[in-house]
Motif scaffolding. Structure first.
Motif, short mmCIF file in Angstrom:
data_model
loop_
_atom_site.label_atom_id
_atom_site.label_comp_id
_atom_site.label_asym_id
_atom_site.label_seq_id
_atom_site.Cartn_x
_atom_site.Cartn_y
_atom_site.Cartn_z
N UNK A 102 0.80 -1.26 0.10
CA UNK A 102 0.05 -0.10 -0.01
C UNK A 102 0.82 1.28 -0.11
N UNK A 103 2.23 1.26 0.67
CA UNK A 103 3.04 2.41 0.49
C UNK A 103 3.27 2.82 -0.80
N UNK A 104 3.51 1.93 -1.92
CA UNK A 104 3.77 2.23 -3.16
C UNK A 104 2.58 2.91 -3.54
N UNK A 142 0.25 4.94 -2.09
CA UNK A 142 0.15 6.24 -1.51
C UNK A 142 1.22 7.08 -2.25
N UNK A 143 2.58 6.57 -2.31
CA UNK A 143 3.54 7.38 -2.64
C UNK A 143 3.32 7.70 -4.42
N UNK A 144 2.84 6.74 -5.06
CA UNK A 144 2.64 7.07 -6.39
C UNK A 144 1.44 8.02 -6.28
N UNK A 145 0.71 8.20 -5.82
CA UNK A 145 -0.63 9.03 -5.73
C UNK A 145 -0.15 10.17 -5.46
N UNK A 163 8.32 4.16 9.13
CA UNK A 163 9.82 4.72 8.76
C UNK A 163 10.51 4.27 7.36
N UNK A 164 10.01 3.40 6.94
CA UNK A 164 10.70 2.81 5.66
C UNK A 164 10.14 3.72 4.42
N UNK A 165 8.91 4.52 4.66
CA UNK A 165 8.47 5.50 3.57
C UNK A 165 8.75 6.99 3.79
#
Lengths: 309, 224
Positions: free
Chosen positions: A133-135, A137-140, A201-203
């Motif tokens: 899901x992090x991908x 959100x970051x893409x958005x 943390x990793x995002x």
């Protein structure tokens, strides 16, 4: 395993067919793997005919002829043909398609899987995103920033051509932040979940990078060309404004987020006032120093210390 | 000594700190008209990828920091020695540095290069260095000039070498700019030597210390 690689190769060399099967899922999703091979088999056989698909046997015995030219991942240097899609582009397409399922599934891997399915891919292709899901959100966030930059560049051109008036800095900042925050409106209900994902943390490195490019772009188009500490103070101030306004927006229930825009107005006015106050303090300080110099010289004249003999 | 400290106070320590920006650059320097400084087109080629942008950013950031620091050093020297015989000489060199700084300000603004976050520190450190060496007299100020200009020239030379290795054709304008500035700095260096820089007591120690400080400043500004 060899059959897997051969099917991957066949799949990557397809041209002009709308869908590409990406069977890069982990081994644990065996069901998805079989479905993937099913699709590969379907496409590998003559796509124009209506032949029935041979039943997929166990994948070790799967034999497959490779009629298409081998333009696989070994050949990634040099020019790429127009229909060739890199993995990054494919991932971007999947994530963009997944955005429409976010209101339903939230910012989760299910949304990505649903998005992949609308593109004709297996739902298991959501496994190719290690960050899940992090991908998404970051893409958005990245996409919103790009859109904002395009809008600001277009308005900048309008001003250059004389077709629009140049806004004052405070108005410009207000307009830019409002435009950017309005892009969150379709997803506002699930946005707290997205914000918490961005704080993992990793995002954090990547989300900070997005935030800093956003703030830098807004100031650049607002006309900031400073090369001293104000470069940093301006961007820090705008970051604070943006983050706090985003937080207010998330729990704002007024019609069309009026309270959020009022909050934004007030924060921008605060920052502008602070800047003016800082300038006044500086001018006052200089005047005070001048005054003290004058007093010192006068005192020296009175006491006669300043005499040249 | 009393005179010197009076000079520091009268020239307005605070005013100098706040007005390092080149608002008062004198127009009467003929060299400007014949150099590339008066041309308005962009000096840098549009970057083709992130690595090139990062490299150019770092180079310009450290050059900008260097000119900013040199500006502050001359301001410090003028604050102490401005009323003496060597005042006009130092003022002349300072004016040339102001032009360099102005040029780099333009380039940084156009190309969206981030300035180094250490600028306030270089401001104070430069002023203190200039003022303290000037308190050793004119020779001390000249020794400081020699040391700093030698460091900066060496640094510009290494940048020129790096750019030539990369792609001399792509960076012609930037190379020309850096070469011109390097020549100016060498001129200051030679001026310093002419005016008895080497006769200050402890010249070698002073020079080594100052150059070590410059190297550290360059290293830090490239990164932060």
């Amino acid at each position: 395993m060899a059959a897997l690689i051969r099917s991957l190769r066949a799949v990557r060399s397809l041209r002009g067919l709308g869908s590409v099967v990406a069977t890069t899922c982990p081994a644990s999703l065996y069901g998805g793997l079989r479905r993937g091979f099913h699709r590969a088999a379907l496409l590998a056989s003559d796509s124009k005919s209506d032949q029935t698909v041979p039943p997929p046997s166990h994948h070790e015995h799967y034999q497959h002829e490779d009629p298409w030219p081998n333009t696989s991942y070994q050949d990634q240097s040099g020019e790429q043909a127009e229909d060739y899609e890199t993995e990054d582009q494919l991932q971007a397409r999947i994530l963009t398609a997944a955005l429409e399922f976010v209101p339903q599934h939230g910012w989760t891997v299910e949304a990505i899987a649903a998005g992949a399915e609308t593109l004709g891919l297996s739902a298991a292709s959501a496994g190719m995103f290690d960050n899940g899901a992090g991908d998404l959100v970051l893409h958005f966030v990245g996409q919103c920033n790009v859109q904002l930059t395009e809008i600001l560049a277009e308005e900048h051109n309008q001003v250059q051509l004389g077709q629009a008036e140049k806004k004052k800095t405070a108005d410009f900042l207000r307009h830019a932040v409002e435009t950017r925050l309005r892009m969150l409106v379709p997803y506002i209900d699930t946005w707290p979940q997205a914000m918490s994902l961005l704080l993992l943390p990793h995002n954090i490195p990547e989300s900070l990078k997005h935030l800093s490019t956003l703030v830098d772009d807004i100031w650049y188009y607002a006309g900031d060309r400073s090369t001293d500490m104000s470069w940093y103070t301006r961007r820090a101030a705008l970051t604070g404004i943006y983050n706090t306004t985003e937080l207010v927006m998330v729990q704002d229930s007024s019609p069309d987020f009026e309270e959020t825009w009022v909050f934004l107005d007030n924060r921008i006015r605060d920052v502008v006032n602070m800047a003016n106050t800082a300038k006044q303090v500086q001018a006052t300080g200089e005047a005070v120093v001048q005054g003290l110099m004058g007093a010192a010289v006068t005192l020296k004249n009175i006491t006669g210390v300043n005499q040249r003999r | 000594m009393q005179r010197a400290t009076d000079c520091v106070l009268k020239h307005g320590f605070v005013r100098v700190l706040y007005s390092i920006n080149t608002r008062n650059v004198p127009a009467a320097i003929n060299r400007v008209n014949s150099s590339m400084l008066c041309r308005k087109y962009t000096v840098l080629p549009p970057p083709r990828d992130k690595e090139e942008k990062a490299m150019l950013d770092s180079m310009l950031r450290v050059d900008h920091a260097g000119e900013y620091g040199a500006n502050c050093i001359y301001a410090g020297q003028m604050a102490v020695l401005g009323r003496t015989q060597s005042g006009p000489l130092i003022q002349n060199m300072w004016d040339q540095e102001k032009i360099h700084l102005q040029k780099f300000n333009e380039i940084l603004g156009e190309n969206r290069v981030r300035p180094t976050v250490m600028l306030p520190l270089w401001n104070i450190a430069g002023f203190l260095l200039g003022a303290s060496t000037a308190l050793l007299g004119k020779e001390g100020a000249m020794a400081c000039t020699v040391a700093v200009e030698e460091s900066i020239s060496e640094h510009y030379n290494s940048q020129i070498r790096a750019l030539m290795e990369e792609d001399p054709d792509r960076y012609t304008e930037l190379l020309q700019l850096i070469k011109e500035f390097r020549d100016d700095e060498m001129e200051h260096h030679d001026t310093g030597l002419e005016h008895d820089a080497e006769s200050v007591p402890g010249y070698m120690i002073l020079k080594t210390l100052i150059q070590a400080g410059c190297k550290a400043a360059i290293y830090i500004s490239q990164r932060i």
